[in-house]
Design a protein around this motif. Structure first.
Motif, PDB file in Angstrom:
ATOM      1  N   LEU A 120     -18.385 -12.538   1.744  1.00 33.34           N
ATOM      2  CA  LEU A 120     -18.517 -11.092   1.913  1.00 33.34           C
ATOM      3  C   LEU A 120     -18.573 -10.393   0.572  1.00 33.34           C
ATOM      4  CD1 LEU A 120     -15.627  -9.435   1.289  1.00 33.34           C
ATOM      5  CD2 LEU A 120     -14.939 -10.592   3.367  1.00 33.34           C
ATOM      6  N   ILE A 121     -19.034  -9.159   0.626  1.00 35.91           N
ATOM      7  CA  ILE A 121     -19.050  -8.279  -0.545  1.00 35.91           C
ATOM      8  C   ILE A 121     -17.973  -7.234  -0.324  1.00 35.91           C
ATOM      9  CG2 ILE A 121     -20.423  -6.694  -1.940  1.00 35.91           C
ATOM     10  CD1 ILE A 121     -22.928  -8.045  -0.671  1.00 35.91           C
ATOM     11  N   ASN A 122     -17.010  -7.145  -1.223  1.00 37.53           N
ATOM     12  CA  ASN A 122     -15.950  -6.155  -1.051  1.00 37.53           C
ATOM     13  C   ASN A 122     -16.350  -4.811  -1.645  1.00 37.53           C
ATOM     14  OD1 ASN A 122     -15.646  -6.365  -3.829  1.00 37.53           O
ATOM     15  ND2 ASN A 122     -13.612  -7.296  -3.762  1.00 37.53           N
ATOM     16  N   GLY A 123     -15.431  -3.850  -1.612  1.00 38.47           N
ATOM     17  CA  GLY A 123     -15.736  -2.505  -2.079  1.00 38.47           C
ATOM     18  C   GLY A 123     -15.898  -2.377  -3.574  1.00 38.47           C
ATOM     19  N   ARG A 124     -15.625  -3.451  -4.310  1.00 41.69           N
ATOM     20  CA  ARG A 124     -15.860  -3.462  -5.759  1.00 41.69           C
ATOM     21  C   ARG A 124     -17.178  -4.165  -6.087  1.00 41.69           C
ATOM     22  NH1 ARG A 124     -10.367  -4.457  -5.064  1.00 41.69           N
ATOM     23  NH2 ARG A 124      -8.965  -2.955  -6.067  1.00 41.69           N
ATOM     24  N   ALA A 125     -17.956  -4.457  -5.072  1.00 42.11           N
ATOM     25  CA  ALA A 125     -19.243  -5.157  -5.210  1.00 42.11           C
ATOM     26  C   ALA A 125     -19.065  -6.580  -5.714  1.00 42.11           C
ATOM     27  CB  ALA A 125     -20.194  -4.374  -6.117  1.00 42.11           C
ATOM     28  N   GLU A 126     -17.928  -7.197  -5.370  1.00 44.89           N
ATOM     29  CA  GLU A 126     -17.667  -8.589  -5.726  1.00 44.89           C
ATOM     30  C   GLU A 126     -18.042  -9.480  -4.545  1.00 44.89           C
ATOM     31  OE1 GLU A 126     -13.737  -7.791  -8.542  1.00 44.89           O
ATOM     32  OE2 GLU A 126     -13.519  -8.133  -6.386  1.00 44.89           O
ATOM     33  N   LEU A 127     -18.734 -10.575  -4.824  1.00 41.99           N
ATOM     34  CA  LEU A 127     -19.102 -11.533  -3.778  1.00 41.99           C
ATOM     35  C   LEU A 127     -17.980 -12.557  -3.678  1.00 41.99           C
ATOM     36  CD1 LEU A 127     -21.357 -12.385  -1.806  1.00 41.99           C
ATOM     37  CD2 LEU A 127     -22.238 -13.880  -3.623  1.00 41.99           C
ATOM     38  N   LEU A 128     -17.306 -12.571  -2.545  1.00 45.00           N
ATOM     39  CA  LEU A 128     -16.131 -13.417  -2.358  1.00 45.00           C
ATOM     40  C   LEU A 128     -16.373 -14.415  -1.227  1.00 45.00           C
ATOM     41  CD1 LEU A 128     -13.395 -10.618  -2.446  1.00 45.00           C
ATOM     42  CD2 LEU A 128     -14.287 -11.953  -4.370  1.00 45.00           C
ATOM     43  N   ARG A 129     -15.772 -15.579  -1.338  1.00 48.22           N
ATOM     44  CA  ARG A 129     -15.871 -16.588  -0.289  1.00 48.22           C
ATOM     45  C   ARG A 129     -14.471 -17.031   0.128  1.00 48.22           C
ATOM     46  NH1 ARG A 129     -19.523 -19.949   1.976  1.00 48.22           N
ATOM     47  NH2 ARG A 129     -21.191 -19.162   0.633  1.00 48.22           N
ATOM     48  N   PHE A 130     -14.266 -17.123   1.438  1.00 44.33           N
ATOM     49  CA  PHE A 130     -12.975 -17.534   1.980  1.00 44.33           C
ATOM     50  C   PHE A 130     -13.190 -18.658   2.993  1.00 44.33           C
ATOM     51  CE2 PHE A 130     -12.734 -13.022   0.931  1.00 44.33           C
ATOM     52  CZ  PHE A 130     -11.626 -12.980   0.100  1.00 44.33           C
ATOM     53  N   GLY A 131     -12.209 -19.551   3.085  1.00 43.86           N
ATOM     54  CA  GLY A 131     -12.310 -20.643   4.037  1.00 43.86           C
ATOM     55  C   GLY A 131     -13.338 -21.660   3.591  1.00 43.86           C
ATOM     56  N   GLY A 132     -13.883 -22.390   4.570  1.00 51.16           N
ATOM     57  CA  GLY A 132     -14.859 -23.428   4.251  1.00 51.16           C
ATOM     58  C   GLY A 132     -15.597 -23.864   5.489  1.00 51.16           C
ATOM     59  N   VAL A 184     -18.861  -6.196   3.496  1.00 50.78           N
ATOM     60  CA  VAL A 184     -20.166  -6.530   4.067  1.00 50.78           C
ATOM     61  C   VAL A 184     -20.244  -8.041   4.227  1.00 50.78           C
ATOM     62  CG1 VAL A 184     -22.664  -6.350   3.801  1.00 50.78           C
ATOM     63  CG2 VAL A 184     -21.186  -4.564   2.855  1.00 50.78           C
ATOM     64  N   LEU A 185     -20.278  -8.526   5.454  1.00 51.18           N
ATOM     65  CA  LEU A 185     -20.395  -9.961   5.688  1.00 51.18           C
ATOM     66  C   LEU A 185     -21.797 -10.420   5.293  1.00 51.18           C
ATOM     67  CD1 LEU A 185     -18.671 -10.323   9.190  1.00 51.18           C
ATOM     68  CD2 LEU A 185     -17.666 -10.587   6.922  1.00 51.18           C
ATOM     69  N   SER A 239      -2.968  -0.338   5.734  1.00 58.53           N
ATOM     70  CA  SER A 239      -3.315   0.510   4.599  1.00 58.53           C
ATOM     71  C   SER A 239      -3.517  -0.313   3.329  1.00 58.53           C
ATOM     72  CB  SER A 239      -2.209   1.550   4.388  1.00 58.53           C
ATOM     73  OG  SER A 239      -2.478   2.351   3.264  1.00 58.53           O
ATOM     74  N   ARG A 240      -2.670  -1.294   3.121  1.00 58.23           N
ATOM     75  CA  ARG A 240      -2.776  -2.116   1.917  1.00 58.23           C
ATOM     76  C   ARG A 240      -4.014  -3.005   1.961  1.00 58.23           C
ATOM     77  NH1 ARG A 240       3.659  -3.777   1.712  1.00 58.23           N
ATOM     78  NH2 ARG A 240       4.413  -1.745   0.952  1.00 58.23           N
ATOM     79  N   LEU A 241      -4.339  -3.500   3.127  1.00 58.73           N
ATOM     80  CA  LEU A 241      -5.557  -4.293   3.259  1.00 58.73           C
ATOM     81  C   LEU A 241      -6.783  -3.443   2.944  1.00 58.73           C
ATOM     82  CD1 LEU A 241      -4.814  -6.357   6.489  1.00 58.73           C
ATOM     83  CD2 LEU A 241      -5.146  -7.271   4.193  1.00 58.73           C
ATOM     84  N   GLN A 242      -6.771  -2.234   3.460  1.00 58.29           N
ATOM     85  CA  GLN A 242      -7.873  -1.326   3.203  1.00 58.29           C
ATOM     86  C   GLN A 242      -8.011  -1.051   1.713  1.00 58.29           C
ATOM     87  OE1 GLN A 242     -10.126   0.182   5.254  1.00 58.29           O
ATOM     88  NE2 GLN A 242     -11.029   1.022   3.395  1.00 58.29           N
ATOM     89  N   GLN A 243      -6.894  -0.822   1.057  1.00 58.08           N
ATOM     90  CA  GLN A 243      -6.916  -0.535  -0.377  1.00 58.08           C
ATOM     91  C   GLN A 243      -7.382  -1.748  -1.173  1.00 58.08           C
ATOM     92  OE1 GLN A 243      -6.506   2.326  -1.832  1.00 58.08           O
ATOM     93  NE2 GLN A 243      -6.760   1.506  -3.907  1.00 58.08           N
ATOM     94  N   ALA A 244      -7.019  -2.942  -0.727  1.00 63.98           N
ATOM     95  CA  ALA A 244      -7.388  -4.157  -1.454  1.00 63.98           C
ATOM     96  C   ALA A 244      -8.871  -4.473  -1.333  1.00 63.98           C
ATOM     97  CB  ALA A 244      -6.554  -5.337  -0.940  1.00 63.98           C
ATOM     98  N   PHE A 245      -9.425  -4.300  -0.131  1.00 64.08           N
ATOM     99  CA  PHE A 245     -10.810  -4.696   0.091  1.00 64.08           C
ATOM    100  C   PHE A 245     -11.808  -3.558  -0.136  1.00 64.08           C
ATOM    101  CE2 PHE A 245      -8.720  -8.177   2.300  1.00 64.08           C
ATOM    102  CZ  PHE A 245      -9.540  -9.252   1.995  1.00 64.08           C
TER     103      PHE A 245
END
Length: 374
Positions: A124-136, A160-161, A353-359
């Motif tokens: 996914l792309i987070n709110g900082r425009a970073e492309l992140l991958r989780f799981g496998g 954004v998934l 709220s914290r999840l929202q702030q983080a992502f």
């Protein structure tokens, strides 16, 4: 990194810098949900399309988020495999990313699990425009928080998934649908009794008829011997396979006559009541028609006016469940009612709220999609 993905990352970065909201949209087949007022500039994900990898022997498929759901299901069917949780399409154009973001499961959910149970990993792309991958691409791949499943049902409010890895399963070797004429109390009693027996129950639905009677459909899936033995012991009328399949697909996509009847009552909304499967027949507000019951009693669809919402939520609470607004007409003002029940626990609200702030620190993803404030 291909151009489509790069363009979306650049778009998110620009929106974050301008604090300009984005409306993330694939096929748009779930725009109706809760009569949400979709806000922001449209961010189309359909360019992120294609099956990246499908390993039939490993029961894993990795798919880009904008891939049509029908395309994935066809590819799996060619290898005798499926998405067992039967994600609803609602209309042509439904995408894999939308399936995960909405987290909605079909008739078999109570027996086989939900969407989140089959998500192995995602990008996914987070709110900082970073492309992140989780799981496998295997089940035992998570240490700590399972962020992949956190995105299921978040309605695109955390990112954004772009890509999803899913566990898939073989199509069961045998299937049969039985029909019973009964009232809702008898239907629930039968389902509870069958649930305590070693039967290959897969899906069920009860629809009301005239005079308080109705029809219960039960679908069996599993080994040939198990399905045949269940048909003999349960009784009822065994339906033609093609006709039964059409009915279950219509149930999945809310195309049954029961759902269509709401068009004759424009003042009615569609409410989704999630309750324990063992809950009895619910005492609905006066004038409200009998519900459509799914998931062996755990899901009750109710058509009722918006002003019946408080009563429906109180009724669901009384049996340990909850009620949410699923569909409302465009003419209805749902702002005061809210689509989901408010978070009553302070600690849980803080986690949200914290999840929202983080992502999504700038709050640009799908504002209003989850209700007031989001």
């Amino acid at each position: 990194m291909d151009s489509a993905l790069r363009q979306i990352i650049d778009r998110v970065r620009d929106s974050a810098e301008r604090q300009a909201p984005l409306c993330i949209r694939g096929g748009g087949t779930k725009d109706f949900h809760g009569a949400a007022v979709l806000q922001g500039e449209r961010l189309d994900t359909t360019a992120l399309s294609g099956i990246v990898n499908h390993e039939p022997s490993e029961l894993v498929a990795t798919v880009r988020a904008g891939t049509p759901l029908a395309e994935l299901e066809a590819a799996l069917a060619a290898h005798g495999q499926c998405l067992p949780f039967e994600p609803p399409h609602f209309a042509p154009g439904s995408t894999v990313g939308g399936m995960v973001a909405a987290g909605l499961s079909g008739p078999a959910r109570a027996s086989v699990g939900a969407v989140r149970d089959y998500v192995l990993g995602l990008e996914l792309i987070n709110g900082r425009a970073e492309l992140l991958r989780f799981g496998g691409q295997v089940m035992k791949n998570v240490a700590g928080y399972d962020v992949s499943r956190l995105m299921v049902g978040a309605w695109g409010t955390l990112g954004v998934l772009t890509e999803v890895s899913l566990k898939v399963l073989p199509v069961p070797p045998a299937e049969a649908t039985l029909r019973f004429e009964c009232n809702p109390a008898d239907a629930l009693r039968r389902l509870q009794a069958w649930g305590g027996q070693p039967l290959p129950l897969n899906a069920s639905r009860w629809e009301g008829g005239a005079g308080g009677t109705g029809t219960l459909w039960v679908r069996l899936r599993g080994a040939v011997a198990a399905v045949e033995a269940a048909c003999r012991s349960m009784g009822g009328e065994c339906l033609d396979a093609a006709a039964a399949a059409t009915g279950w697909q219509a149930c999945r996509d809310q195309a049954l006559p029961w759902f269509a009847a709401r068009a004759e009552r424009p003042d009615h909304a569609l409410w989704r009541l999630s309750v324990p499967a063992a809950a009895p027949v619910l005492a609905l507000p006066a004038g409200v028609a009998p519900p459509l019951i799914e998931w062996h009693g755990a899901l009750r669809w109710v058509q009722a006016p918006l002003d019946a919402g408080a009563a429906l939520r109180e009724t669901a609470h009384a049996v340990g469940g909850s009620a949410s607004l699923f569909i409302a007409s465009e003419a209805m003002d749902t702002r005061a009612m809210g689509r989901f029940e408010p978070i009553s626990q302070k600690a849980l609200a803080q986690i949200h709220s914290r999840l929202q702030q983080a992502f999504d620190p700038a709050g640009i993803f799908n504002p209003g999609r989850m209700g007031p404030g989001r």
